[in-house]
Scaffold this motif. Structure first.
Motif, PDB file in Angstrom:
ATOM      1  N   MET A  12       0.840  -1.203   0.000  1.00 16.00           N
ATOM      2  CA  MET A  12       0.000   0.000   0.000  1.00 16.00           C
ATOM      3  C   MET A  12       0.877   1.256   0.000  1.00 16.00           C
ATOM      4  O   MET A  12       0.601   2.211  -0.729  1.00 16.00           O
ATOM      5  CB  MET A  12      -0.925   0.008   1.212  1.00 16.00           C
ATOM      6  N   ALA A  13       1.950   1.267   0.803  1.00 14.95           N
ATOM      7  CA  ALA A  13       2.848   2.424   0.833  1.00 14.95           C
ATOM      8  C   ALA A  13       3.502   2.622  -0.530  1.00 14.95           C
ATOM      9  O   ALA A  13       3.642   3.758  -1.000  1.00 14.95           O
ATOM     10  CB  ALA A  13       3.907   2.235   1.921  1.00 14.95           C
ATOM     11  N   ALA A  14       3.889   1.525  -1.167  1.00 13.34           N
ATOM     12  CA  ALA A  14       4.503   1.618  -2.492  1.00 13.34           C
ATOM     13  C   ALA A  14       3.515   2.204  -3.491  1.00 13.34           C
ATOM     14  O   ALA A  14       3.879   3.058  -4.316  1.00 13.34           O
ATOM     15  CB  ALA A  14       4.981   0.245  -2.949  1.00 13.34           C
ATOM     16  N   GLU A  15       2.267   1.763  -3.432  1.00 14.17           N
ATOM     17  CA  GLU A  15       1.249   2.284  -4.342  1.00 14.17           C
ATOM     18  C   GLU A  15       1.002   3.769  -4.091  1.00 14.17           C
ATOM     19  O   GLU A  15       0.916   4.564  -5.026  1.00 14.17           O
ATOM     20  CB  GLU A  15      -0.050   1.497  -4.158  1.00 14.17           C
ATOM     21  N   LEU A  16       0.914   4.160  -2.817  1.00 12.64           N
ATOM     22  CA  LEU A  16       0.685   5.567  -2.485  1.00 12.64           C
ATOM     23  C   LEU A  16       1.846   6.454  -2.928  1.00 12.64           C
ATOM     24  O   LEU A  16       1.651   7.608  -3.303  1.00 12.64           O
ATOM     25  CB  LEU A  16       0.452   5.727  -0.984  1.00 12.64           C
ATOM     26  N   ALA A  17       3.066   5.910  -2.865  1.00 10.28           N
ATOM     27  CA  ALA A  17       4.251   6.684  -3.242  1.00 10.28           C
ATOM     28  C   ALA A  17       4.560   6.573  -4.731  1.00 10.28           C
ATOM     29  O   ALA A  17       5.435   7.279  -5.233  1.00 10.28           O
ATOM     30  CB  ALA A  17       5.454   6.216  -2.435  1.00 10.28           C
ATOM     31  N   GLY A  18       3.860   5.680  -5.427  1.00  8.34           N
ATOM     32  CA  GLY A  18       4.115   5.501  -6.854  1.00  8.34           C
ATOM     33  C   GLY A  18       5.416   4.777  -7.132  1.00  8.34           C
ATOM     34  O   GLY A  18       6.112   5.098  -8.097  1.00  8.34           O
ATOM     35  N   MET A  19       5.740   3.795  -6.289  1.00  3.01           N
ATOM     36  CA  MET A  19       6.998   3.053  -6.422  1.00  3.01           C
ATOM     37  C   MET A  19       6.733   1.560  -6.364  1.00  3.01           C
ATOM     38  O   MET A  19       5.639   1.124  -6.029  1.00  3.01           O
ATOM     39  CB  MET A  19       7.951   3.419  -5.268  1.00  3.01           C
ATOM     40  N   HIS A  20       7.764   0.801  -6.664  1.00  4.22           N
ATOM     41  CA  HIS A  20       7.707  -0.651  -6.541  1.00  4.22           C
ATOM     42  C   HIS A  20       8.082  -1.027  -5.104  1.00  4.22           C
ATOM     43  O   HIS A  20       8.954  -0.381  -4.507  1.00  4.22           O
ATOM     44  CB  HIS A  20       8.685  -1.295  -7.540  1.00  4.22           C
ATOM     45  N   PRO A  21       7.459  -2.047  -4.519  1.00  2.20           N
ATOM     46  CA  PRO A  21       7.812  -2.456  -3.144  1.00  2.20           C
ATOM     47  C   PRO A  21       9.299  -2.746  -2.946  1.00  2.20           C
ATOM     48  O   PRO A  21       9.852  -2.463  -1.877  1.00  2.20           O
ATOM     49  CB  PRO A  21       6.965  -3.704  -2.913  1.00  2.20           C
ATOM     50  N   GLN A  22       9.962  -3.275  -3.993  1.00  3.97           N
ATOM     51  CA  GLN A  22      11.391  -3.553  -3.867  1.00  3.97           C
ATOM     52  C   GLN A  22      12.191  -2.266  -3.665  1.00  3.97           C
ATOM     53  O   GLN A  22      13.185  -2.244  -2.957  1.00  3.97           O
ATOM     54  CB  GLN A  22      11.889  -4.316  -5.106  1.00  3.97           C
ATOM     55  N   THR A  23      11.728  -1.180  -4.266  1.00  2.00           N
ATOM     56  CA  THR A  23      12.382   0.118  -4.090  1.00  2.00           C
ATOM     57  C   THR A  23      12.289   0.555  -2.628  1.00  2.00           C
ATOM     58  O   THR A  23      13.254   1.059  -2.058  1.00  2.00           O
ATOM     59  CB  THR A  23      11.736   1.173  -5.003  1.00  2.00           C
ATOM     60  N   LEU A  24      11.126   0.327  -2.012  1.00  2.65           N
ATOM     61  CA  LEU A  24      10.959   0.674  -0.600  1.00  2.65           C
ATOM     62  C   LEU A  24      11.893  -0.149   0.272  1.00  2.65           C
ATOM     63  O   LEU A  24      12.459   0.361   1.250  1.00  2.65           O
ATOM     64  CB  LEU A  24       9.512   0.473  -0.156  1.00  2.65           C
ATOM     65  N   ARG A  25      12.073  -1.424  -0.074  1.00  3.12           N
ATOM     66  CA  ARG A  25      13.003  -2.273   0.690  1.00  3.12           C
ATOM     67  C   ARG A  25      14.430  -1.733   0.576  1.00  3.12           C
ATOM     68  O   ARG A  25      15.173  -1.699   1.549  1.00  3.12           O
ATOM     69  CB  ARG A  25      12.925  -3.718   0.198  1.00  3.12           C
ATOM     70  N   GLN A  26      14.810  -1.307  -0.634  1.00  4.38           N
ATOM     71  CA  GLN A  26      16.142  -0.746  -0.843  1.00  4.38           C
ATOM     72  C   GLN A  26      16.318   0.542  -0.031  1.00  4.38           C
ATOM     73  O   GLN A  26      17.343   0.737   0.620  1.00  4.38           O
ATOM     74  CB  GLN A  26      16.386  -0.467  -2.321  1.00  4.38           C
ATOM     75  N   TYR A  27      15.327   1.405  -0.069  1.00  2.00           N
ATOM     76  CA  TYR A  27      15.408   2.652   0.685  1.00  2.00           C
ATOM     77  C   TYR A  27      15.483   2.388   2.183  1.00  2.00           C
ATOM     78  O   TYR A  27      16.151   3.121   2.913  1.00  2.00           O
ATOM     79  CB  TYR A  27      14.215   3.553   0.361  1.00  2.00           C
ATOM     80  N   ASP A  28      14.828   1.342   2.646  1.00  5.34           N
ATOM     81  CA  ASP A  28      14.913   0.955   4.055  1.00  5.34           C
ATOM     82  C   ASP A  28      16.343   0.519   4.377  1.00  5.34           C
ATOM     83  O   ASP A  28      16.921   0.931   5.388  1.00  5.34           O
ATOM     84  CB  ASP A  28      13.909  -0.155   4.353  1.00  5.34           C
ATOM     85  N   ARG A  29      16.934  -0.307   3.520  1.00  6.69           N
ATOM     86  CA  ARG A  29      18.316  -0.759   3.739  1.00  6.69           C
ATOM     87  C   ARG A  29      19.292   0.409   3.757  1.00  6.69           C
ATOM     88  O   ARG A  29      20.247   0.425   4.525  1.00  6.69           O
ATOM     89  CB  ARG A  29      18.728  -1.762   2.661  1.00  6.69           C
ATOM     90  N   LEU A  30      19.049   1.408   2.896  1.00  8.62           N
ATOM     91  CA  LEU A  30      19.929   2.571   2.821  1.00  8.62           C
ATOM     92  C   LEU A  30      19.671   3.592   3.928  1.00  8.62           C
ATOM     93  O   LEU A  30      20.439   4.528   4.102  1.00  8.62           O
ATOM     94  CB  LEU A  30      19.769   3.259   1.455  1.00  8.62           C
ATOM     95  N   GLY A  31      18.552   3.435   4.627  1.00  9.76           N
ATOM     96  CA  GLY A  31      18.222   4.360   5.713  1.00  9.76           C
ATOM     97  C   GLY A  31      17.529   5.627   5.253  1.00  9.76           C
ATOM     98  O   GLY A  31      17.426   6.580   6.020  1.00  9.76           O
ATOM     99  N   LEU A  32      17.060   5.651   4.003  1.00  7.25           N
ATOM    100  CA  LEU A  32      16.355   6.841   3.515  1.00  7.25           C
ATOM    101  C   LEU A  32      14.984   6.966   4.162  1.00  7.25           C
ATOM    102  O   LEU A  32      14.535   8.064   4.483  1.00  7.25           O
ATOM    103  CB  LEU A  32      16.205   6.787   1.991  1.00  7.25           C
TER     104      LEU A  32
END
Length: 138
Positions: A12-32
């Protein structure tokens, strides 16, 4: 609902942000963006997290690298913290002025000490004269 309440699953967060869920996982790993975790370790995003994801996407679209984005977000967080501290100090100053009418909040002495003074008075300054004489040659 509070903007910090973590309610959105990653899809749902990925859809709201207009991104792929994998991108959110990457941003989490990077600390963004650091989502909350459930006891089962699944990610939960807040409205504030989604807004931050959108900001990351906007900066990326402008050509800013991920490291640059991380640094920008870090500095923005620091500024927000400083602004909050400034508001606290301004509030404390206003309270002090209300609680002590007719007084200055502070005055700085020559040695750096801070003293409270009545309105219209001044710190007494030393008016001593010091004469310097060079050492006589040997």
């Amino acid at each position: 609902m509070d903007e910090n309440t973590r309610v959105f699953v990653i899809s749902m967060a990925a859809e709201l942000a207009g991104m792929h869920p994998q991108t959110l996982r990457q941003y989490d790993r990077l600390g963004l963006v650091s989502p909350g975790r459930t006891p089962g370790k699944s990610r939960r995003y807040s409205v504030r997290d989604v807004a931050r994801l959108r900001e990351v996407a906007q900066l990326g679209a402008q050509g800013v690298s991920l490291e640059g984005i991380r640094r920008i977000l870090e500095l923005e967080d620091h500024v927000r913290g400083l602004e909050a501290r400034l508001r606290e100090l301004e509030s404390a100053l206003a309270d002090e002025m209300l609680n002590r009418p007719g007084r200055r909040v502070f005055a700085a002495g020559s040695a750096g000490e801070v003293t409270s003074m009545r309105a219209g008075t001044r710190l007494r300054r030393s008016n001593q004269v010091v004469i310097w004489r060079p050492l006589e040659p040997r």
